[in-house]
Every structure is written in structure tokens, then in C-alpha cells.
Design a protein around this motif. Structure first.
Motif, PDB file in Angstrom:
ATOM      1  N   ILE A   7       0.886  -1.173   0.000  1.00  0.00           N
ATOM      2  CA  ILE A   7       0.000   0.000   0.000  1.00  0.00           C
ATOM      3  C   ILE A   7       0.920   1.218   0.000  1.00  0.00           C
ATOM      4  O   ILE A   7       1.528   1.547   1.016  1.00  0.00           O
TER       5      ILE A   7
ATOM      6  N   PHE B 123      -0.587  -7.460   3.770  1.00  0.00           N
ATOM      7  CA  PHE B 123      -0.569  -6.075   3.322  1.00  0.00           C
ATOM      8  C   PHE B 123       0.452  -5.296   4.137  1.00  0.00           C
ATOM      9  O   PHE B 123       0.563  -5.489   5.349  1.00  0.00           O
ATOM     10  N   GLU B 124       1.168  -4.405   3.460  1.00  0.00           N
ATOM     11  CA  GLU B 124       2.193  -3.595   4.120  1.00  0.00           C
ATOM     12  C   GLU B 124       2.140  -2.174   3.566  1.00  0.00           C
ATOM     13  O   GLU B 124       2.072  -1.982   2.347  1.00  0.00           O
ATOM     14  N   ILE B 125       2.201  -1.209   4.457  1.00  0.00           N
ATOM     15  CA  ILE B 125       2.273   0.186   4.022  1.00  0.00           C
ATOM     16  C   ILE B 125       3.706   0.504   3.603  1.00  0.00           C
ATOM     17  O   ILE B 125       4.660   0.154   4.300  1.00  0.00           O
TER      18      ILE B 125
ATOM     19  N   GLN C 136      -3.518   4.326   6.095  1.00  0.00           N
ATOM     20  CA  GLN C 136      -3.754   3.586   7.343  1.00  0.00           C
ATOM     21  C   GLN C 136      -5.148   2.970   7.335  1.00  0.00           C
ATOM     22  O   GLN C 136      -5.339   1.833   7.773  1.00  0.00           O
TER      23      GLN C 136
ATOM     24  N   ARG D  23      -6.051  -5.603   6.503  1.00  0.00           N
ATOM     25  CA  ARG D  23      -5.459  -6.610   7.394  1.00  0.00           C
ATOM     26  C   ARG D  23      -6.512  -7.512   8.051  1.00  0.00           C
ATOM     27  O   ARG D  23      -6.159  -8.491   8.708  1.00  0.00           O
TER      28      ARG D  23
ATOM     29  N   HIS E 105      -5.046  -0.001   5.100  1.00  0.00           N
ATOM     30  CA  HIS E 105      -4.365  -1.091   5.797  1.00  0.00           C
ATOM     31  C   HIS E 105      -5.245  -1.707   6.877  1.00  0.00           C
ATOM     32  O   HIS E 105      -5.296  -2.939   7.032  1.00  0.00           O
ATOM     33  N   ASP E 106      -5.957  -0.865   7.638  1.00  0.00           N
ATOM     34  CA  ASP E 106      -6.836  -1.374   8.698  1.00  0.00           C
ATOM     35  C   ASP E 106      -7.924  -2.280   8.127  1.00  0.00           C
ATOM     36  O   ASP E 106      -8.237  -3.323   8.709  1.00  0.00           O
TER      37      ASP E 106
END
Length: 186
Positions: free
Chosen positions: A6, A36-38, A22, A29, A25-26
Motif C-alpha cells: 500500500i 498487506f504492508e504500508i 492507514q 489486514r 491497511h486497517d
């Protein structure tokens, strides 16, 4: 497990992109079909493109390019969180994309955009770029309005229906990332 990056496509002080990423991602996940990774462009000190050879040659020489290439190569697909600046994406995201070539190939990409018209024009430009990089851009996208999904244009408060749009986009990014896997392993 399929890995999705992301990417926060803004480096501007006070940017909205970090809060949007964020949120992505929230939501992401909570899924069990991918990791998933920021990926924050602020963590990669990419100057204006400073490589001698074109990215398509894959002959990176600068340490920051090699670090960026390793990170992007580690993913099977992406969600690009992009602002809209002057009817396009941010210069920081465009520059970061332009640093590499092969690392983007045969990977899916979805878009979460924000701006006065939801960032739609930024995504139009990114879709053209994705085609040149041999990326598969998914149809579903999230278009966040600065007028209705942000309070005072800066506090992110997405409308409830945006979660459904995000879920649809994530479904497609994960499915296409998995479908493209045989092309990446050739």
C-alpha cells in the motif's frame, strides 16, 4: 501468501495520504487472503531520477534505487494511495514509479485517490503509466472527496460506502495478483 504493498503517494507536510493509507491497511489486514504492508515514500530518499541507465535496463547503481527496487520486487501487487495535484498524481509518486521497471511488471495495481473530484484525474494518469509498466490495473477504485470524506479538508472521515468500494478494489487486486503469478515466475 500474496503480498500487497500500500504505497503512500504523497510526501507533502500535513498530507492526507498517511491517514488514507492507514484506513486501507486497517480494512485490508482483516482479510486472510493476502499480507498487506504500508510503503511510505518518505522512507525512501529518492531524488529526482538520478540513474544513468533507463530503468528498463535494470542496471541500477544508486543505493537508494537498489533499496527501492528490493522493496517493490518483494510485492505481488499494489494499492497506490494518490492525491490529485493539478489534474494528475503527485510528483513524488510519479518519480518513485519512474525509478523502476521490471519490479512493476506483471503485478496488479488498484487505486485509492483523494481530491476535490475524488482524485479521478490522478488515477487516469496512473492507469496510463501502469500500462507502460506492464501492470494490470483493476477497474474498481476508491475516489475520496475532500468535501465529503474529510472534515475541514484534512481530517479523514470516509463515508460508509467507501468501505464497500475499498473491499471491491482489494478483492480485484488480490485476485489479479494471484492470477499473474505464473508470469512473474517465468
Amino acid at each position: 501468501m500474496t503480498r500487497i504493498g500500500i504505497i503512500i503517494g504523497s510526501t507533502r507536510p500535513g498530507r492526507n495520504g498517511a491517514a488514507v493509507a492507514q484506513w486501507v491497511h486497517d480494512v485490508a489486514r482483516q482479510r486472510t487472503d493476502a499480507d498487506f504492508e504500508i510503503v511510505d515514500l518518505l522512507d525512501y530518499k529518492l531524488p529526482h531520477l538520478d540513474e544513468v541507465y533507463p530503468p528498463s535496463m535494470g542496471q541500477y547503481q544508486q543505493p537508494q534505487t537498489l533499496e527501492w527496487a528490493r522493496k517493490i520486487a518483494s510485492f505481488d501487487g499494489f494499492v497506490m494511495v494518490t492525491p490529485e495535484y493539478n489534474h494528475s498524481t503527485s510528483g513524488a509518486l510519479k518519480n518513485a514509479v519512474d525509478f523502476l521497471y521490471n519490479e512493476w511488471n506483471n503485478k496488479a495495481v488498484g487505486f485509492v485517490s483523494y481530491g476535490s473530484v475524488g482524485g479521478a484525474r490522478a488515477v487516469e494518469h496512473l492507469r496510463l503509466i501502469a500500462g507502460e509498466l506492464q501492470m494490470a490495473d483493476v477497474r474498481s477504485q476508491v475516489a475520496l472527496s475532500l468535501f465529503t470524506d474529510f472534515e475541514n479538508f484534512s481530517t479523514f472521515k470516509p463515508n460508509d460506502f467507501q468501505r464497500d468500494a475499498l473491499t471491491a478494489a482489494l478483492d480485484q487486486v488480490v485476485a489479479w495478483s494471484e492470477a499473474l503469478e505464473p508470469l512473474r515466475t517465468k
